[in-house]
Design a protein around this motif. Sequence first.
Motif, mmCIF file in Angstrom:
data_model
loop_
_atom_site.group_PDB
_atom_site.id
_atom_site.type_symbol
_atom_site.label_atom_id
_atom_site.label_comp_id
_atom_site.label_asym_id
_atom_site.label_seq_id
_atom_site.Cartn_x
_atom_site.Cartn_y
_atom_site.Cartn_z
ATOM 1 N N UNK A 5 -48.504 21.682 -71.849
ATOM 2 C CA UNK A 5 -49.629 20.935 -72.402
ATOM 3 C C UNK A 5 -49.597 19.547 -71.769
ATOM 4 N N UNK A 6 -50.692 19.186 -71.111
ATOM 5 C CA UNK A 6 -50.770 17.901 -70.420
ATOM 6 C C UNK A 6 -51.794 17.000 -71.102
ATOM 7 N N UNK A 7 -51.430 15.737 -71.218
ATOM 8 C CA UNK A 7 -52.311 14.738 -71.818
ATOM 9 C C UNK A 7 -52.573 13.631 -70.814
ATOM 10 N N UNK A 8 -53.804 13.134 -70.793
ATOM 11 C CA UNK A 8 -54.180 11.974 -69.984
ATOM 12 C C UNK A 8 -53.839 10.718 -70.783
ATOM 13 N N UNK A 9 -53.107 9.792 -70.186
ATOM 14 C CA UNK A 9 -52.713 8.585 -70.928
ATOM 15 C C UNK A 9 -53.913 7.725 -71.291
ATOM 16 N N UNK A 10 -55.027 7.909 -70.586
ATOM 17 C CA UNK A 10 -56.231 7.142 -70.903
ATOM 18 C C UNK A 10 -56.908 7.626 -72.178
ATOM 19 N N UNK A 11 -56.508 8.800 -72.672
ATOM 20 C CA UNK A 11 -57.118 9.370 -73.872
ATOM 21 C C UNK A 11 -56.113 9.458 -75.024
ATOM 22 N N UNK A 12 -55.014 8.726 -74.933
ATOM 23 C CA UNK A 12 -54.003 8.777 -75.980
ATOM 24 C C UNK A 12 -54.367 7.845 -77.131
ATOM 25 N N UNK A 20 -49.423 14.748 -79.498
ATOM 26 C CA UNK A 20 -48.475 14.790 -78.382
ATOM 27 C C UNK A 20 -47.043 14.738 -78.912
ATOM 28 N N UNK A 21 -46.794 13.852 -79.873
ATOM 29 C CA UNK A 21 -45.455 13.737 -80.446
ATOM 30 C C UNK A 21 -45.031 15.011 -81.166
ATOM 31 N N UNK A 22 -45.954 15.626 -81.916
ATOM 32 C CA UNK A 22 -45.642 16.887 -82.593
ATOM 33 C C UNK A 22 -45.270 17.966 -81.581
ATOM 34 N N UNK A 23 -46.057 18.064 -80.524
ATOM 35 C CA UNK A 23 -45.795 19.089 -79.525
ATOM 36 C C UNK A 23 -44.506 18.813 -78.750
ATOM 37 N N UNK A 24 -44.173 17.547 -78.536
ATOM 38 C CA UNK A 24 -42.921 17.213 -77.854
ATOM 39 C C UNK A 24 -41.709 17.658 -78.667
ATOM 40 N N UNK A 25 -41.859 17.737 -79.973
ATOM 41 C CA UNK A 25 -40.773 18.182 -80.843
ATOM 42 C C UNK A 25 -40.730 19.700 -81.009
ATOM 43 N N UNK A 26 -41.660 20.397 -80.398
ATOM 44 C CA UNK A 26 -41.711 21.854 -80.452
ATOM 45 C C UNK A 26 -40.931 22.403 -79.255
ATOM 46 N N UNK A 27 -39.808 23.084 -79.484
ATOM 47 C CA UNK A 27 -39.011 23.591 -78.364
ATOM 48 C C UNK A 27 -39.695 24.707 -77.567
ATOM 49 N N UNK A 30 -43.771 22.739 -73.453
ATOM 50 C CA UNK A 30 -43.475 21.620 -72.560
ATOM 51 C C UNK A 30 -44.669 20.680 -72.579
ATOM 52 N N UNK A 31 -44.412 19.383 -72.653
ATOM 53 C CA UNK A 31 -45.477 18.380 -72.726
ATOM 54 C C UNK A 31 -45.329 17.415 -71.555
ATOM 55 N N UNK A 32 -46.452 17.113 -70.945
ATOM 56 C CA UNK A 32 -46.473 16.183 -69.828
ATOM 57 C C UNK A 32 -47.563 15.153 -70.068
ATOM 58 N N UNK A 33 -47.267 13.908 -69.774
ATOM 59 C CA UNK A 33 -48.229 12.816 -69.882
ATOM 60 C C UNK A 33 -48.560 12.383 -68.458
ATOM 61 N N UNK A 34 -49.842 12.388 -68.113
ATOM 62 C CA UNK A 34 -50.264 12.043 -66.759
ATOM 63 C C UNK A 34 -51.159 10.815 -66.768
ATOM 64 N N UNK A 35 -51.138 10.036 -65.675
ATOM 65 C CA UNK A 35 -52.014 8.869 -65.611
ATOM 66 C C UNK A 35 -53.490 9.264 -65.557
ATOM 67 N N UNK A 36 -53.791 10.427 -64.994
ATOM 68 C CA UNK A 36 -55.168 10.931 -64.942
ATOM 69 C C UNK A 36 -55.124 12.418 -64.634
ATOM 70 N N UNK A 37 -55.918 13.179 -65.389
ATOM 71 C CA UNK A 37 -55.991 14.627 -65.160
ATOM 72 C C UNK A 37 -57.247 15.011 -64.390
ATOM 73 N N UNK A 47 -61.498 14.132 -77.458
ATOM 74 C CA UNK A 47 -60.067 14.364 -77.271
ATOM 75 C C UNK A 47 -59.864 15.688 -76.523
ATOM 76 N N UNK A 48 -58.953 15.670 -75.555
ATOM 77 C CA UNK A 48 -58.690 16.902 -74.824
ATOM 78 C C UNK A 48 -57.281 16.909 -74.260
ATOM 79 N N UNK A 49 -56.863 18.101 -73.880
ATOM 80 C CA UNK A 49 -55.588 18.308 -73.208
ATOM 81 C C UNK A 49 -55.771 19.482 -72.259
ATOM 82 N N UNK A 50 -54.810 19.649 -71.376
ATOM 83 C CA UNK A 50 -54.790 20.803 -70.484
ATOM 84 C C UNK A 50 -53.661 21.709 -70.963
ATOM 85 N N UNK A 51 -53.982 22.973 -71.199
ATOM 86 C CA UNK A 51 -52.972 23.955 -71.581
ATOM 87 C C UNK A 51 -52.848 24.937 -70.426
#
Length: 86
Positions: A5-12, A20-27, A30-37, A47-51
């Motif tokens: 799951x990827x998140x754009x830092x511009x939309x945080x 994002x924090x909830x998903x980071x605690x899910x084993x 995998x969570x990734x934060x990107x400067x731009x998607x 609000x959006x993410x890439x799965x």
Amino acid sequence: MRPMVEFCINRLTPDVEKIKNKLENDPEVDVLESPCLGNCEICAKTPYAMVDGEIVTGEDGPDLLKNIRKSIEERKKKMEDLLDLL
């Protein structure tokens, strides 16, 4: 293989940050934060993410989390169905 799951830092926004924090605690995720998607039009509107490379949107943070979980489950089911064919 765990879903990515990827998140754009511009939309945080605060609600997306909570997701994002909830998903980071899910084993199982995998969570990734990107400067731009590269989806600036969507990013500016909702609000959006890439799965696993696919765009998932939501009306707000809780809706986005629900849709992310749904997308992960659908992908898991497709993979299980594919493996059953083998």
